[in-house]
Design a protein around this motif. Sequence first.
Motif, mmCIF file in Angstrom:
data_model
loop_
_atom_site.group_PDB
_atom_site.id
_atom_site.type_symbol
_atom_site.label_atom_id
_atom_site.label_comp_id
_atom_site.label_asym_id
_atom_site.label_seq_id
_atom_site.Cartn_x
_atom_site.Cartn_y
_atom_site.Cartn_z
ATOM 1 N N UNK A 205 -86.157 9.720 78.883
ATOM 2 C CA UNK A 205 -84.393 9.012 78.417
ATOM 3 C C UNK A 205 -85.006 8.044 78.241
ATOM 4 N N UNK A 206 -84.421 7.421 77.113
ATOM 5 C CA UNK A 206 -84.546 5.627 76.577
ATOM 6 C C UNK A 206 -83.491 5.572 76.317
ATOM 7 N N UNK A 207 -82.745 3.697 76.036
ATOM 8 C CA UNK A 207 -81.388 3.802 75.587
ATOM 9 C C UNK A 207 -81.935 3.651 74.088
ATOM 10 N N UNK A 208 -81.534 3.959 73.045
ATOM 11 C CA UNK A 208 -81.770 3.596 71.291
ATOM 12 C C UNK A 208 -80.740 2.550 70.787
ATOM 13 N N UNK A 209 -80.227 1.499 71.308
ATOM 14 C CA UNK A 209 -79.100 0.187 71.313
ATOM 15 C C UNK A 209 -79.650 -0.070 69.399
ATOM 16 N N UNK A 210 -78.702 0.304 68.547
ATOM 17 C CA UNK A 210 -79.420 0.210 66.698
ATOM 18 C C UNK A 210 -77.716 -0.615 66.323
ATOM 19 N N UNK A 211 -77.473 -1.703 65.413
ATOM 20 C CA UNK A 211 -76.938 -2.305 64.211
ATOM 21 C C UNK A 211 -76.472 -1.298 63.559
ATOM 22 N N UNK A 214 -78.984 -0.008 61.708
ATOM 23 C CA UNK A 214 -79.887 1.041 61.641
ATOM 24 C C UNK A 214 -81.114 0.048 61.986
ATOM 25 N N UNK A 215 -81.028 -0.559 62.907
ATOM 26 C CA UNK A 215 -81.584 -2.027 62.841
ATOM 27 C C UNK A 215 -82.065 -1.813 64.610
ATOM 28 N N UNK A 216 -82.918 -2.221 65.693
ATOM 29 C CA UNK A 216 -83.342 -2.110 66.942
ATOM 30 C C UNK A 216 -82.287 -3.221 67.054
ATOM 31 N N UNK A 217 -81.246 -3.122 68.725
ATOM 32 C CA UNK A 217 -80.300 -4.440 69.373
ATOM 33 C C UNK A 217 -80.615 -3.968 70.331
ATOM 34 N N UNK A 218 -80.403 -5.341 71.780
ATOM 35 C CA UNK A 218 -80.086 -5.333 72.744
ATOM 36 C C UNK A 218 -79.097 -4.426 72.999
ATOM 37 N N UNK A 230 -79.783 8.139 72.405
ATOM 38 C CA UNK A 230 -80.598 7.654 73.207
ATOM 39 C C UNK A 230 -81.774 8.206 72.482
ATOM 40 N N UNK A 231 -83.471 8.075 73.263
ATOM 41 C CA UNK A 231 -84.152 8.684 72.369
ATOM 42 C C UNK A 231 -84.276 9.811 74.139
ATOM 43 N N UNK A 232 -85.498 11.141 73.373
ATOM 44 C CA UNK A 232 -86.394 11.908 74.416
ATOM 45 C C UNK A 232 -87.141 12.203 74.301
#
Length: 465
Positions: A205-211, A214-218, A230-232
């Motif tokens: 599992x890893x976190x997937x933070x999006x605007x 749909x863009x990556x965000x911290x 989440x990304x599995x």
Amino acid sequence: MTLAMSPTVKKRVAKTYRVNFTFHPDALPMGDLNLFGSWNDHGDFSPEWHGSGTPMKRSAEGTFQATLDLIAEPGQTFFWGVKDLHGEWMLFENEAASFIPSLDQSPYFRLGHRTWLGLHHQGQNGLRTAVWAPNAEEVSLEILSPQALRIPLTRRGQFWQGESSQGWDESLGHPYRFRIITSDGQEIFRADPYARVRQGPQRGISDLFLSPQGDYRHRYSVEKTGKHHLRFEAVPPRGEKLTTPPTLRFFRGESPLSAAQLRERLPREQKLPSGETWWHHNLQDDGSIVLEHNSSANAYSIAIGPEEKLRGLSYRIEDHKGRTYHDRWSNLLDGHHNWARFGVVSEYRRTQLTPVLSPRESLTLYELHLGSLLGQGGNLRTSTFPQVGDILSRIKKLGFNTICLMPTNATEGFRDWGYLGTASMAHQEAFAEPGSDAEKDLIEFIERAHKLGLRVLTDVVYNHV
């Protein structure tokens, strides 16, 4: 005429407390020592440390002890330190230990807390443990093994300690925790901050933070309207290619969720960055979700969320060979997937590493982040200690004589620069090869560097955990 009555102010009465101080130098040779603290020669509190010092007596066990009568109001905090006869601080004034005479009349400090605190092998099959818990009413160690070992700890100043003559061998490889009863009667469980192996963030599992676009965000810069998904993931061993992608299943208890239940629970569409695949596109009729292949990393992943909609479920990731990629400790989704969790009972690996450079020799540093140096697919597959060890000779040929590692301690999630640490003494398990552990692989990495004449430095961050 009505007279206003002044409220009665209850005066705090100072009392005399007999306080027994103990200083443990561990294995360091010590001459005579003197005790100093925030009191004067009469025992009254003095923030200026006006006292002339009290000689400490050496005990048969090698500790230094002194007893003083201190005059204090209830709740008054005192500080203390230790000097040798040359005036050098052994327990430093600017890092002085604190105590409250009315609550703690046996202040104790051990110079090498690293060799005392935590959980350690003792004797043939015994163990000993200690933890700092100054405000606890009760503390015990719980080892979550089939034997379910529990050891009650006894207070020693601000610390609690305990031991058992049996149980180490049966406990190896199992998680452990401290059970604490707080001063207000609450039962809480805490991880050992000195554990050398931690369960780490949940595997797969890893976190997937999006605007909203749909863009990556911290994680700390997601707008209120952004999303936390989440990304599995499934990352096969290096060099191995799967003929069939792994699948992801969700469960409530032991019952798998159906495709209809997932559609009812989760949004079917979500804007995603290029390279990410939303779960609904790979949903199968039986409720399983096929992970998408990332050819550049030879790894598999799927995006799903939002995260809060998955809480209370458990997850399993398997490939066609029956191998699992979910976390071996816990596959329950409870919102704490990105934290290093309880410690794991493990032997301390003692190794003698010989310095490879003269202290006067200048350093030419090659700084690197272990996980991303050779990472692939946007670090979907992170690099490991053995993998980076394979290119040390190339770094040496470039003219460097020192490897400077960015922090390798356990962090929030598997992909971090190392400065959001969750355990200072445990290493990031994502940097280990499958079937190994990070501490073992780090030691071997350092030994490989030394054989090439390379020194290894590492950055550490202690105050973020």
